[in-house]
Design a protein around this motif. Structure first.
Motif, PDB file in Angstrom:
ATOM      1  N   LEU A 165      11.157   0.872 -52.526  1.00 48.62           N
ATOM      2  CA  LEU A 165      11.923   0.237 -51.586  1.00 48.62           C
ATOM      3  C   LEU A 165      13.358   0.276 -52.106  1.00 48.62           C
ATOM      4  CD1 LEU A 165      12.706  -1.761 -49.487  1.00 48.62           C
ATOM      5  CD2 LEU A 165      12.257  -3.717 -50.845  1.00 48.62           C
ATOM      6  N   THR A 186      16.421   2.348 -50.221  1.00 45.03           N
ATOM      7  CA  THR A 186      17.663   1.556 -49.870  1.00 45.03           C
ATOM      8  C   THR A 186      18.971   2.453 -50.211  1.00 45.03           C
ATOM      9  OG1 THR A 186      16.492  -0.552 -49.806  1.00 45.03           O
ATOM     10  CG2 THR A 186      19.081  -0.607 -50.007  1.00 45.03           C
ATOM     11  N   VAL A 208      19.631   5.620 -48.097  1.00 42.40           N
ATOM     12  CA  VAL A 208      20.160   5.403 -46.986  1.00 42.40           C
ATOM     13  C   VAL A 208      21.638   5.123 -47.247  1.00 42.40           C
ATOM     14  CG1 VAL A 208      20.541   3.663 -45.117  1.00 42.40           C
ATOM     15  CG2 VAL A 208      18.342   4.501 -45.908  1.00 42.40           C
ATOM     16  N   SER A 250      24.517   7.727 -45.691  1.00 42.41           N
ATOM     17  CA  SER A 250      25.542   7.242 -44.908  1.00 42.41           C
ATOM     18  C   SER A 250      27.121   7.709 -45.364  1.00 42.41           C
ATOM     19  CB  SER A 250      25.479   5.616 -44.990  1.00 42.41           C
ATOM     20  OG  SER A 250      26.263   4.996 -45.729  1.00 42.41           O
ATOM     21  N   VAL A 261      20.550   7.679 -37.349  1.00 45.09           N
ATOM     22  CA  VAL A 261      21.637   6.844 -37.404  1.00 45.09           C
ATOM     23  C   VAL A 261      23.015   7.304 -37.813  1.00 45.09           C
ATOM     24  CG1 VAL A 261      22.101   4.597 -38.538  1.00 45.09           C
ATOM     25  CG2 VAL A 261      19.668   4.861 -37.594  1.00 45.09           C
ATOM     26  N   ALA A 306       6.602   3.930 -39.718  1.00 38.64           N
ATOM     27  CA  ALA A 306       7.557   2.683 -39.409  1.00 38.64           C
ATOM     28  C   ALA A 306       7.274   1.165 -39.881  1.00 38.64           C
ATOM     29  CB  ALA A 306       7.957   2.606 -37.823  1.00 38.64           C
ATOM     30  N   ALA A 339      26.295   4.444 -34.288  1.00 40.37           N
ATOM     31  CA  ALA A 339      26.056   3.776 -35.318  1.00 40.37           C
ATOM     32  C   ALA A 339      27.150   4.073 -36.210  1.00 40.37           C
ATOM     33  CB  ALA A 339      24.867   3.964 -36.012  1.00 40.37           C
ATOM     34  N   ALA A 397       9.914   3.815 -33.292  1.00 43.52           N
ATOM     35  CA  ALA A 397      10.370   3.479 -34.758  1.00 43.52           C
ATOM     36  C   ALA A 397      11.515   2.393 -34.676  1.00 43.52           C
ATOM     37  CB  ALA A 397      10.561   4.442 -35.559  1.00 43.52           C
ATOM     38  N   LEU A 423      12.322   0.409 -38.076  1.00 47.85           N
ATOM     39  CA  LEU A 423      12.889   1.391 -39.089  1.00 47.85           C
ATOM     40  C   LEU A 423      14.448   1.767 -38.804  1.00 47.85           C
ATOM     41  CD1 LEU A 423      12.283   3.520 -41.334  1.00 47.85           C
ATOM     42  CD2 LEU A 423      11.296   5.253 -39.675  1.00 47.85           C
ATOM     43  N   LEU A 424      14.683   2.138 -37.653  1.00 46.25           N
ATOM     44  CA  LEU A 424      15.954   2.339 -37.152  1.00 46.25           C
ATOM     45  C   LEU A 424      17.025   1.038 -37.289  1.00 46.25           C
ATOM     46  CD1 LEU A 424      15.344   4.501 -33.975  1.00 46.25           C
ATOM     47  CD2 LEU A 424      16.320   5.235 -36.150  1.00 46.25           C
ATOM     48  N   ARG A 482      16.440  -1.370 -39.289  1.00 45.04           N
ATOM     49  CA  ARG A 482      16.528  -1.530 -41.273  1.00 45.04           C
ATOM     50  C   ARG A 482      17.774  -0.436 -41.584  1.00 45.04           C
ATOM     51  NH1 ARG A 482      10.840  -2.034 -41.141  1.00 45.04           N
ATOM     52  NH2 ARG A 482      10.609   0.327 -42.136  1.00 45.04           N
ATOM     53  N   THR A 483      17.629   0.889 -41.277  1.00 45.98           N
ATOM     54  CA  THR A 483      18.197   1.952 -41.588  1.00 45.98           C
ATOM     55  C   THR A 483      19.798   1.609 -41.318  1.00 45.98           C
ATOM     56  OG1 THR A 483      16.434   3.382 -41.584  1.00 45.98           O
ATOM     57  CG2 THR A 483      18.585   4.473 -41.720  1.00 45.98           C
ATOM     58  N   PHE A 484      19.819   1.261 -40.201  1.00 48.28           N
ATOM     59  CA  PHE A 484      21.356   1.021 -39.805  1.00 48.28           C
ATOM     60  C   PHE A 484      21.722  -0.367 -40.568  1.00 48.28           C
ATOM     61  CE2 PHE A 484      24.024  -1.702 -36.734  1.00 48.28           C
ATOM     62  CZ  PHE A 484      25.082  -1.004 -36.934  1.00 48.28           C
ATOM     63  N   VAL A 528      21.148  -1.190 -43.434  1.00 48.59           N
ATOM     64  CA  VAL A 528      21.383  -0.847 -44.948  1.00 48.59           C
ATOM     65  C   VAL A 528      22.797  -0.141 -45.044  1.00 48.59           C
ATOM     66  CG1 VAL A 528      20.768   0.756 -46.858  1.00 48.59           C
ATOM     67  CG2 VAL A 528      19.138  -0.868 -45.865  1.00 48.59           C
ATOM     68  N   ALA A 529      23.314   0.537 -44.340  1.00 52.98           N
ATOM     69  CA  ALA A 529      24.358   1.564 -43.942  1.00 52.98           C
ATOM     70  C   ALA A 529      25.526   0.697 -43.976  1.00 52.98           C
ATOM     71  CB  ALA A 529      24.362   2.320 -43.128  1.00 52.98           C
ATOM     72  N   THR A 550      14.332  -5.349 -47.185  1.00 55.47           N
ATOM     73  CA  THR A 550      15.403  -4.559 -47.184  1.00 55.47           C
ATOM     74  C   THR A 550      16.825  -5.328 -47.464  1.00 55.47           C
ATOM     75  OG1 THR A 550      14.525  -2.977 -45.568  1.00 55.47           O
ATOM     76  CG2 THR A 550      16.768  -3.105 -45.542  1.00 55.47           C
ATOM     77  N   ALA A 609      18.800  -4.144 -50.707  1.00 53.85           N
ATOM     78  CA  ALA A 609      20.471  -4.028 -50.428  1.00 53.85           C
ATOM     79  C   ALA A 609      21.302  -4.760 -51.395  1.00 53.85           C
ATOM     80  CB  ALA A 609      20.605  -4.111 -48.862  1.00 53.85           C
TER      81      ALA A 609
END
Lengths: 266, 266
Positions: free
Chosen positions: A209, A213, A216, A220, A245, A266, B174, B206, B209-210, B212-214, B216-217, B238, B242
């Motif tokens: 995890l 993290t 990502v 970015s 993203v 997912a 994003a 998903a 997942l998207l 969470r990814t956004f 984190v960034a 997450t 982070a």
């Protein structure tokens, strides 16, 4: 986004055992699995048995090429091992993993990269301790890019790795690494950045995890390569999601295709 | 990092049904679950039944406060509904969700925030279409911060939301949102930023997942609040990861505690 597959590495117990036994089937199973899972390059590291690294790196090159057409990432700090293995490479030019500013390493690896027209992973590591702050990482990365391009390496063949340290001992290291990636990508258009992920979570719970993290956040900032395990479906799903993203997957077609093919965890 | 719990929202079918039936038990179950899962604020939105929003928002405030001491985030674009609900708030000052630069909204919501000394979510939305590029988001965010602080709102009470749009229709949205968050946090020390996540993945597979990814960034750029579902353990994990990765969790103690208490979905 370049996925450099990390599993064939002598620091892993199973690979060390396969190297000691010259067990080609075990290595080839890893190579095939990583190829099928979406590796762009397959890293080969034969380096923990004293004195045998050139021989074992050559054997790994032959063994992997017998079952995969994917290009290789030759993983050794030792120019002699890289020099022995390079003439055996039959797939497209490999990545040399890695060069750094350490004097004993720089000239030898650079000469091989020029002779064989390879790509290079360039570690932000000087003669003394590696860089900890974002500023120091950027300074070492800039020195690498400037010296390598002056020597004749194309900027697009350089993958700078700012080196991340365990969060457990330096809670600012991941953030410094991410900042350095953003600054290097801004300052040197055309250069690439990469990072080994797993160091960041050393000694902590929920390592995968944490690695995802960190990945990502690095993506970015523009990081466009990573040394990862492509057979980890959660990690690969994270890469698909990040590409979408961060606007690098037009109409999210890559993500949608991965979903339709059942490759998204997912 | 402020976790604003999003589940009590009339746009969700189950909540709309509970509002229509004045089913306090259903609302209180959501409030308790979000409180226990780590919500810092509980958002209450009563707004899809024409003409009944002030009445229903008041009922939601009473109903949630009967079972949770967590402060509230009063979620309505309608100053009349906010004005009706504010005198009933007994927990610490709420967040008003939200104000924007739209003329019909700005003065009314601002007056309530000043009178009741609340925090404010400020949407990067002008009179016409909302801002799409990072530059436009920053320009609208800057105008909000400047006008609100000039009017007497403390900068630390402002949570700017740059508004993210679905990736399926704007693959750069994003990234623009993330860039805007970074620039606003740099330009206005002390201001906060937040974002509703789920819009980013509208119409795509998903979605979690998207999202969470956004997230984190956005957190990697300094975002320090988010409107999320705290009962989603992967999402909360997450956030823990982070906080550790971005150096906001000294010695990773928060992460380690979450792991030891079985709250990490790795």
């Amino acid at each position: 986004m370049l996925v450099i597959a990390e599993r064939i590495n002598a620091s892993r117990k199973a690979i060390r055992a396969a190297l000691e036994a010259m067990d080609a089937a075990a290595i080839q199973k890893e190579a095939r699995a990583q190829d099928a899972a979406g590796a762009d390059y397959i890293d080969v590291n034969g380096g923990t048995l004293p004195g045998r690294e050139p021989e074992l790196l050559c054997w790994l090159v032959d063994t992997v090429q017998a079952v995969s057409d994917k290009p290789l990432c030759l993983d050794s700090p030792d120019a002699a091992a890289l020099a022995a293995a390079l003439p055996r490479v039959r797939t497209k030019p490999p990545i040399l993993n890695s060069i750094s500013l350490e004097r004993a390493r720089f000239d030898g690896v650079l000469a091989l990269a020029l002779e064989h027209r390879t790509k290079l992973i360039a570690l932000c590591q000087g003669e003394s301790v590696p860089a900890a702050s974002a500023e120091d990482k950027v300074a070492l990365g800039a020195e690498l890019v400037e010296r390598l391009t002056r020597a004749g390496i194309a900027i697009g063949d350089i993958y700078v790795d700012p080196l991340v340290f365990p969060l457990g001992t330096d809670s600012r290291s991941a953030h410094a690494t991410i900042e350095a990636i953003g600054e290097l990508m801004r300052r040197f258009p055309g250069v690439h950045t990469t990072c080994g992920l797993s160091n960041v979570s050393h000694g902590l719970p929920a390592r995968k995890l944490l690695n995802r993290t960190f990945l990502v956040a690095a993506l970015s900032r523009g990081m466009d390569a990573a040394i990862v395990d492509p057979t980890d479906s959660q990690l690969m799903s994270t890469i698909y999601a990040a590409q979408a993203v961060f606007g690098r997957d037009e109409y999210c077609l890559g993500l949608i295709e991965a979903f339709q093919e059942g490759r998204l965890a997912a």
